[in-house]
Design an enzyme around this catalytic site. Structure first.
Site, PDB file in Angstrom:
ATOM      1  NE  ARG A 219      -0.343   0.920   4.815  1.00  0.00           N
ATOM      2  CZ  ARG A 219      -0.660   0.751   6.081  1.00  0.00           C
ATOM      3  NH1 ARG A 219      -1.691   0.005   6.407  1.00  0.00           N
ATOM      4  NH2 ARG A 219       0.033   1.335   7.026  1.00  0.00           N
ATOM      5  CB  ILE A 221       5.294   5.584  -0.349  1.00  0.00           C
ATOM      6  CG1 ILE A 221       4.733   6.956   0.080  1.00  0.00           C
ATOM      7  CG2 ILE A 221       6.591   5.740  -1.128  1.00  0.00           C
ATOM      8  CD1 ILE A 221       5.593   7.714   1.074  1.00  0.00           C
ATOM      9  CG  ASP A 263       8.269  -9.167  10.171  1.00  0.00           C
ATOM     10  OD1 ASP A 263       9.113  -8.280   9.920  1.00  0.00           O
ATOM     11  OD2 ASP A 263       7.634  -9.224  11.237  1.00  0.00           O
ATOM     12  CG  ASN A 290       8.227   1.795   0.689  1.00  0.00           C
ATOM     13  OD1 ASN A 290       8.121   3.016   0.749  1.00  0.00           O
ATOM     14  ND2 ASN A 290       7.215   0.977   0.992  1.00  0.00           N
ATOM     15  CB  ALA A 291       9.203  -2.296   4.796  1.00  0.00           C
ATOM     16  CG  LEU A 298       6.442  14.203  23.755  1.00  0.00           C
ATOM     17  CD1 LEU A 298       5.920  15.109  24.858  1.00  0.00           C
ATOM     18  CD2 LEU A 298       7.211  15.007  22.706  1.00  0.00           C
ATOM     19  CG  ASN A 355       8.705  15.848  13.343  1.00  0.00           C
ATOM     20  OD1 ASN A 355       8.426  16.968  13.786  1.00  0.00           O
ATOM     21  ND2 ASN A 355       7.855  15.126  12.655  1.00  0.00           N
ATOM     22  CE1 TYR A 361       9.422   6.894   9.953  1.00  0.00           C
ATOM     23  CE2 TYR A 361       9.776   9.265   9.929  1.00  0.00           C
ATOM     24  CZ  TYR A 361       9.411   8.095   9.282  1.00  0.00           C
ATOM     25  OH  TYR A 361       9.036   8.138   7.959  1.00  0.00           O
ATOM     26  CE  LYS A 365      11.933   6.181   7.516  1.00  0.00           C
ATOM     27  NZ  LYS A 365      11.858   5.170   6.444  1.00  0.00           N
TER      28      LYS A 365
HETATM   29  P1  NAD Z   1       2.451   2.843   5.065  1.00  0.00           P
HETATM   30  O1  NAD Z   1       2.322   2.577   6.535  1.00  0.00           O
HETATM   31  O2  NAD Z   1       1.243   3.275   4.311  1.00  0.00           O
HETATM   32  O3  NAD Z   1       3.064   1.544   4.327  1.00  0.00           O
HETATM   33  C1  NAD Z   1       4.200   0.859   4.833  1.00  0.00           C
HETATM   34  C2  NAD Z   1       4.194  -0.564   4.307  1.00  0.00           C
HETATM   35  O4  NAD Z   1       5.313  -1.256   4.908  1.00  0.00           O
HETATM   36  C3  NAD Z   1       2.922  -1.338   4.693  1.00  0.00           C
HETATM   37  O5  NAD Z   1       2.404  -2.016   3.573  1.00  0.00           O
HETATM   38  C4  NAD Z   1       3.410  -2.288   5.767  1.00  0.00           C
HETATM   39  O6  NAD Z   1       2.661  -3.498   5.843  1.00  0.00           O
HETATM   40  C5  NAD Z   1       4.849  -2.531   5.338  1.00  0.00           C
HETATM   41  N1  NAD Z   1       5.663  -3.038   6.456  1.00  0.00           N
HETATM   42  C6  NAD Z   1       5.691  -2.541   7.725  1.00  0.00           C
HETATM   43  N2  NAD Z   1       6.471  -3.332   8.498  1.00  0.00           N
HETATM   44  C7  NAD Z   1       6.950  -4.327   7.696  1.00  0.00           C
HETATM   45  C8  NAD Z   1       7.779  -5.454   7.930  1.00  0.00           C
HETATM   46  N3  NAD Z   1       8.292  -5.706   9.160  1.00  0.00           N
HETATM   47  N4  NAD Z   1       8.058  -6.260   6.890  1.00  0.00           N
HETATM   48  C9  NAD Z   1       7.544  -6.025   5.656  1.00  0.00           C
HETATM   49  N5  NAD Z   1       6.721  -4.983   5.382  1.00  0.00           N
HETATM   50  C10 NAD Z   1       6.430  -4.138   6.407  1.00  0.00           C
HETATM   51  O7  NAD Z   1       3.643   3.909   4.943  1.00  0.00           O
HETATM   52  P2  NAD Z   1       3.972   4.948   3.744  1.00  0.00           P
HETATM   53  O8  NAD Z   1       3.461   6.269   4.143  1.00  0.00           O
HETATM   54  O9  NAD Z   1       3.608   4.382   2.441  1.00  0.00           O
HETATM   55  O10 NAD Z   1       5.574   5.021   3.907  1.00  0.00           O
HETATM   56  C11 NAD Z   1       6.471   4.263   3.117  1.00  0.00           C
HETATM   57  C12 NAD Z   1       7.898   4.666   3.448  1.00  0.00           C
HETATM   58  O11 NAD Z   1       8.059   6.077   3.263  1.00  0.00           O
HETATM   59  C13 NAD Z   1       8.278   4.396   4.910  1.00  0.00           C
HETATM   60  O12 NAD Z   1       9.629   3.990   4.968  1.00  0.00           O
HETATM   61  C14 NAD Z   1       8.094   5.751   5.567  1.00  0.00           C
HETATM   62  O13 NAD Z   1       8.878   5.890   6.721  1.00  0.00           O
HETATM   63  C15 NAD Z   1       8.566   6.674   4.455  1.00  0.00           C
HETATM   64  N6  NAD Z   1       8.050   8.054   4.567  1.00  0.00           N
HETATM   65  C16 NAD Z   1       6.719   8.334   4.469  1.00  0.00           C
HETATM   66  C17 NAD Z   1       6.286   9.666   4.563  1.00  0.00           C
HETATM   67  C18 NAD Z   1       4.840  10.076   4.423  1.00  0.00           C
HETATM   68  O14 NAD Z   1       4.547  11.275   4.457  1.00  0.00           O
HETATM   69  N7  NAD Z   1       3.899   9.148   4.255  1.00  0.00           N
HETATM   70  C19 NAD Z   1       7.220  10.670   4.821  1.00  0.00           C
HETATM   71  C20 NAD Z   1       8.553  10.342   4.937  1.00  0.00           C
HETATM   72  C21 NAD Z   1       8.966   9.026   4.810  1.00  0.00           C
END
Ligand code: NAD
Length: 455
Positions: A219, A221, A263, A290-291, A298, A355, A361, A365
């Protein structure tokens, strides 16, 4: 997920626009994406500069079929501007080089692009006046991006000394920054460190014949990355946790990809990934980590239950999976990694600026960002690279869960006054995974609309 938020829809309506204009409220511009504007360059493109490098860049653009001019006097509306500053010797030269653009600013088209091509400061290996002039270009690009309006953006390419302006990394980065694929990339400078990399046979299918792994693909990104890589021609391997199996299967079906329920933090995740690739005859050219998860609190209330999973999913799992993939042998008979693989990881602007409530987090990152040069160094001999994308505020389930007021502040606090879309992050990932990006090593590209935090 809608492409725009309710406030933006309101101020784009006739009564909303009138109220916003009277009260001086932000009116976010429409940002054309690939689906809206497929041309490589918004014409006409004015190439400024009088060096052999500037002539080379003009020839490159002509080769793409662009309407190229060398002076503003020739055009009424300007689609794109490329300022070539590859031989700067003194900061006083910036005046003649840049001020013609000042006089043309009001003629820039909506969603115009301004891209500088210059050399990076070297930390003292060049004469002081050269280093000062080079640094000046960076300050100029970052400030110009704050001033541009109507969805226009500014960016820069820093080409290492000794690398020619027709190197694949320069050509590929220029094409990315000029195109609608970089709609939410603003005020960013990317360094092309070497002449490595290769141009695609077809620019509209730059990943044809490549195989790409995307983690967290079910799902948000991750799904957008998988769709974009597939649209660019790649065969995709989609990995996510078993709980996301239904969404994963649906997407794999849509993209004719290979699903893998796993996982990434499991102790045997690396071994299972390698075994899965071997059993399906997959050799990975591209690995996208990407996961990711958040467990915000806090720091005074932080516990191991919140800290450890964030480091495990966002950072430690990448190191473990990479080690397993590399240990299988790069480009060998038994290996599941192709020659010259491309690794792309998801960082975050929180890892750059920090942040509140995100010590765990941001640590994960920031670790991703510093991991990239180290991994790129390890891959360099074999022609591989590692780079990161740091998204700012992106409209996803993750940000939809934020409380309304902090969400609205975070969404507007960038030069483009809006949140990015998952596809914006996906486009940056696809660019870094592509052949021309072989000359980029250990970079972190922010996709944040020039978020007003950090550097
Ligand atoms: P999301 O929570 O919608 O999707 C994350 C996906 O990773 C999910 O499908 C989840 O099931 C999977 N996942 C989580 N733990 C896992 C594991 N242990 N093994 C395998 N898969 C796993 O998040 P998103 O918003 O799509 O974010 C994607 C990436 O972008 C992340 O790394 C997030 O930190 C980064 N990011 C997002 C934003 C934002 O604004 N949404 C901003 C900065 C960075």
């Amino acid at each position: 997920m809608p492409r725009t938020d309710p406030y933006t829809r309101f101020v784009r309506s006739a009564p909303g626009a009138a109220i916003a204009s009277r009260l001086g409220l932000p009116r976010p511009a429409r940002l054309p994406r690939r689906a809206d504007r497929s041309a490589a360059v918004l014409d006409p493109v004015v190439v400024l500069g009088s060096t052999a490098g500037a002539d080379q860049v003009a020839r490159t653009l002509l080769g793409w079929g662009a309407d190229v001019r060398r002076r503003f006097e020739d055009v009424r509306t300007v689609g794109s501007v490329v300022v070539v500053l590859d031989e700067l010797a003194d900061p006083r030269e910036l005046s003649d080089a840049l001020l013609p653009l000042a006089r043309a600013m009001r003629r820039l088209a909506p969603a115009a692009r301004v891209v500088t091509i210059s050399r990076p400061a070297t930390g003292g290996r060049q004469r002081p006046a050269v280093e000062a002039a080079r640094g000046g270009v960076e300050g100029f690009v970052r400030s110009l991006a704050h001033e541009l309006r109507a969805g226009a953006t500014a960016g820069g390419i820093l080409v290492a000394d000794g690398v020619a302006l027709d190197a694949p990394g320069v050509t590929g980065t220029l094409r990315f920054l000029l195109s609608s694929r970089s709609a939410f990339v603003d005020g960013q400078l990317l360094t092309v460190a070497s002449s490595a990399g290769e141009l695609p046979t077809a620019w509209d299918r730059p990943l044809e014949g490549r195989t790409a792994l995307v983690t967290g693909a079910a799902r948000g990104i991750g799904a957008a990355i998988a769709r974009t890589l597939a649209a660019d021609g790649a065969r995709v391997v989609l990995l996510d946790v078993p709980a996301a199996g239904t969404d994963l299967a649906r997407l794999a079906n849509e993209l004719r990809g290979v699903p893998l329920q796993l996982d990434v933090t499991a102790p045997d995740a690396g071994a299972r990934l390698v075994a899965h690739c071997r059993s399906h005859g997959l050799v990975l050219d591209i690995v996208v980590h990407n996961a990711g998860i958040t467990r915000d609190k806090l720091f005074a209330n932080m516990t191991a239950e919140r800290w450890d999973p964030v480091i495990a999913v966002n950072l430690a799992s990448q190191i473990a999976l990479d080690e397993a993939l590399l240990a299988s042998g790069e480009g060998t008979e038994a290996g599941v990694l192709a020659v010259a693989p491309r690794f792309v990881s998801l960082a975050s602007t929180s890892g750059i600026a920090g942040n509140r409530g995100q010590t765990n987090y941001a640590a994960s990152k920031a670790g991703v960002i510093t991991l990239m040069p180290a991994l790129a160094h390890a891959l360099e001999a074999g022609g591989g690279t590692a780079n990161a994308v740091a998204p700012g505020f992106i409209e996803t389930d993750m940000t939809a869960r934020m409380p309304p007021i902090p969400r609205e502040i975070a969404r507007r606090a960038n030069s483009l006054q809006q949140g990015g879309l998952p596809v914006d992050v996906a486009e940056a990932v696809a660019f870094l995974a592509s052949g021309p990006a072989g000359g980029l090593r250990g970079e972190t590209l922010r996709v944040c609309g020039q978020n007003l935090v950090g550097r």
